[in-house]
Design a protein around this motif. Structure first.
Motif, PDB file in Angstrom:
ATOM      1  N   MET A 131       0.663  -1.091   0.012  1.00 34.01           N
ATOM      2  CA  MET A 131       0.153   0.038  -0.127  1.00 34.01           C
ATOM      3  C   MET A 131       0.972   1.322  -0.022  1.00 34.01           C
ATOM      4  O   MET A 131       2.064   0.968   0.451  1.00 34.01           O
ATOM      5  N   GLN A 132       0.289   2.248  -0.264  1.00 34.74           N
ATOM      6  CA  GLN A 132       0.863   3.904  -0.377  1.00 34.74           C
ATOM      7  C   GLN A 132      -0.112   4.759   0.235  1.00 34.74           C
ATOM      8  O   GLN A 132      -1.322   4.490   0.307  1.00 34.74           O
ATOM      9  N   MET A 133       0.717   5.599   1.020  1.00 32.64           N
ATOM     10  CA  MET A 133      -0.539   6.647   1.617  1.00 32.64           C
ATOM     11  C   MET A 133       0.462   8.049   1.410  1.00 32.64           C
ATOM     12  O   MET A 133       1.450   8.128   1.704  1.00 32.64           O
ATOM     13  N   ILE A 134      -0.327   9.112   1.052  1.00 34.87           N
ATOM     14  CA  ILE A 134       0.138  10.484   1.104  1.00 34.87           C
ATOM     15  C   ILE A 134       0.259  11.010   2.318  1.00 34.87           C
ATOM     16  O   ILE A 134      -0.496  10.640   3.380  1.00 34.87           O
ATOM     17  N   GLY A 135       1.177  11.953   2.730  1.00 32.81           N
ATOM     18  CA  GLY A 135       1.299  12.770   3.906  1.00 32.81           C
ATOM     19  C   GLY A 135       1.902  14.151   3.843  1.00 32.81           C
ATOM     20  O   GLY A 135       2.563  14.177   2.989  1.00 32.81           O
ATOM     21  N   THR A 136       1.326  15.007   4.272  1.00 31.99           N
ATOM     22  CA  THR A 136       1.803  16.388   4.101  1.00 31.99           C
ATOM     23  C   THR A 136       2.343  17.147   5.845  1.00 31.99           C
ATOM     24  O   THR A 136       1.266  16.743   6.744  1.00 31.99           O
ATOM     25  N   GLY A 137       3.248  17.312   5.873  1.00 33.16           N
ATOM     26  CA  GLY A 137       3.695  18.215   7.342  1.00 33.16           C
ATOM     27  C   GLY A 137       4.307  19.530   6.822  1.00 33.16           C
ATOM     28  O   GLY A 137       4.987  19.842   5.760  1.00 33.16           O
ATOM     29  N   SER A 138       3.889  20.456   8.076  1.00 35.24           N
ATOM     30  CA  SER A 138       4.465  21.774   7.836  1.00 35.24           C
ATOM     31  C   SER A 138       5.164  21.982   9.293  1.00 35.24           C
ATOM     32  O   SER A 138       4.781  21.566  10.217  1.00 35.24           O
ATOM     33  N   ASP A 139       6.309  22.842   9.176  1.00 36.41           N
ATOM     34  CA  ASP A 139       6.755  23.191  10.272  1.00 36.41           C
ATOM     35  C   ASP A 139       7.776  24.460  10.187  1.00 36.41           C
ATOM     36  O   ASP A 139       8.318  24.505   9.092  1.00 36.41           O
ATOM     37  N   SER A 140       7.888  25.242  11.333  1.00 35.20           N
ATOM     38  CA  SER A 140       8.936  26.261  10.995  1.00 35.20           C
ATOM     39  C   SER A 140      10.261  25.932  11.443  1.00 35.20           C
ATOM     40  O   SER A 140      11.364  26.829  10.852  1.00 35.20           O
ATOM     41  N   VAL A 145       9.397  16.966   7.659  1.00 34.36           N
ATOM     42  CA  VAL A 145       9.523  15.454   7.361  1.00 34.36           C
ATOM     43  C   VAL A 145       8.843  14.627   8.028  1.00 34.36           C
ATOM     44  O   VAL A 145       7.939  13.845   7.618  1.00 34.36           O
ATOM     45  N   ASN A 146       9.267  14.637   9.374  1.00 39.67           N
ATOM     46  CA  ASN A 146       8.750  13.775  10.147  1.00 39.67           C
ATOM     47  C   ASN A 146       7.147  13.943  10.335  1.00 39.67           C
ATOM     48  O   ASN A 146       6.540  12.914  10.530  1.00 39.67           O
ATOM     49  N   LYS A 147       6.622  15.166  10.607  1.00 36.98           N
ATOM     50  CA  LYS A 147       5.338  15.245  10.444  1.00 36.98           C
ATOM     51  C   LYS A 147       4.600  14.727   9.291  1.00 36.98           C
ATOM     52  O   LYS A 147       3.534  14.039   9.424  1.00 36.98           O
ATOM     53  N   PRO A 171      -0.314  15.788  13.284  1.00 40.91           N
ATOM     54  CA  PRO A 171       0.392  15.786  14.553  1.00 40.91           C
ATOM     55  C   PRO A 171       0.406  17.049  15.475  1.00 40.91           C
ATOM     56  O   PRO A 171       0.571  17.871  14.634  1.00 40.91           O
ATOM     57  N   ASP A 172       0.744  17.132  16.643  1.00 44.46           N
ATOM     58  CA  ASP A 172       0.946  18.348  17.579  1.00 44.46           C
ATOM     59  C   ASP A 172      -0.227  19.170  17.858  1.00 44.46           C
ATOM     60  O   ASP A 172      -0.168  20.428  18.280  1.00 44.46           O
TER      61      ASP A 172
END
Length: 288
Positions: A131-140, A145-147, A171-172
């Motif tokens: 399987m594959q899944m998309i993930g988007t994360g943002s941080d200052s 990347v971890n998110k 997360p967070d």
């Protein structure tokens, strides 16, 4: 071989009682064998695990915008319990970086964004689903990347086990406000010709690519992807060729980026779930 004609009435009665007990014992053993997780195929294990998990309570909160959500830790705890019971595991493998970009916030800071596709294997040691899944994360800082990877894993778990949760920014549980409106980064897709509304012209509608599961099957299948030679093909056609074993189509799909990758991954996920459900139905028909 027993000659029943020579047995007394009491002896025949005892033989009958012994036969009944043996039959009941066999029924119990058959029921145990049927419910033994080791005798289930992977699709059946996942279906029973989903049923055992039931509804999960929202245990997280976003104080800045006032909503609650099911935390990643709560989902993992529930899955860990049923995975151990039914004997399967979710194994993250290759991480594919799709896109990296940044935006200015309303306070003059910078947010760094990563879109990733995470590959997973769901297996019980005998069968496996890729399987594959998309993930988007943002941080200052350096957590984007971890998110993104965390979100991809959580999205897979939620979709695989049908965990429903609205407005979940985990997360967070933080809200980052960018100065660039989100609609400016979302491509539009023309609405199919239809009757004008109150005499107005047909308008373009916005597709919210940040919530792939809310996009209709039709929009996913008909999303157009540009080939290197300049021609366009829809995602539904690409997926159909990949599932038929076309190596060129698989190579092309593996290199999709941005919204093209989101459309392909989400449509592939829905197709896998539909196939798993159909397999369970077929297995139940055969058991009946």
């Amino acid at each position: 071989m027993t000659d029943y004609s020579k047995l007394t009435k009491d002896e025949l009665g005892k033989k009958l009682e012994d036969a009944k007990k043996e039959i009941e014992s066999l029924k119990v053993e058959q029921i145990k064998a049927k419910n033994d997780p080791s005798n289930l195929n992977l699709a059946q294990k996942l279906a029973k695990a989903m049923d055992d998990m039931g509804a999960l309570a929202k245990d997280g909160s976003n104080n800045s915008q006032g909503w609650t959500f099911i935390s990643e830790s709560a989902i993992k705890a529930a899955i860990r319990r049923v995975a151990g019971k039914y004997g399967f595991a979710i194994i993250p493998t290759k991480i594919n970086k799709i896109d990296k970009y940044e935006r200015k916030t309303s306070r003059g800071g910078t947010l760094y964004f990563y879109d990733v596709i995470q590959d997973f294997i769901v297996t019980d040691g005998k069968e496996q689903y890729e399987m594959q899944m998309i993930g988007t994360g943002s941080d200052s800082g350096d957590k984007a990347v971890n998110k993104a990877v965390t979100v991809a894993f959580k999205n897979l778990e939620k979709q695989l086990f049908n965990v429903s949760d609205q407005n979940d920014p985990d997360p967070d549980s933080e809200t980052n406000e960018a100065t660039v409106p989100a609609t400016e980064s979302q491509p539009t897709q023309p609405r199919k010709p239809g009757r004008p509304n109150n005499g107005t012209k047909n308008v373009k509608r916005t597709i919210d690519w940040s919530k792939p599961k809310n996009i209709s099957d039709s929009d996913l299948k008909n999303h157009l992807v540009r080939y290197p030679n300049g021609t366009f093909v829809n995602v539904g056609t690409i997926l159909a060729h990949v599932r038929k074993g076309n190596a060129d189509a698989k190579k092309f799909a593996d290199n999709l980026k941005g919204h093209d990758a989101i459309a392909y991954v989400e449509l592939d996920r829905r197709t896998m779930i539909a196939n798993a459900v159909n397999k369970i139905k077929e297995d139940k028909k055969q058991e009946a």
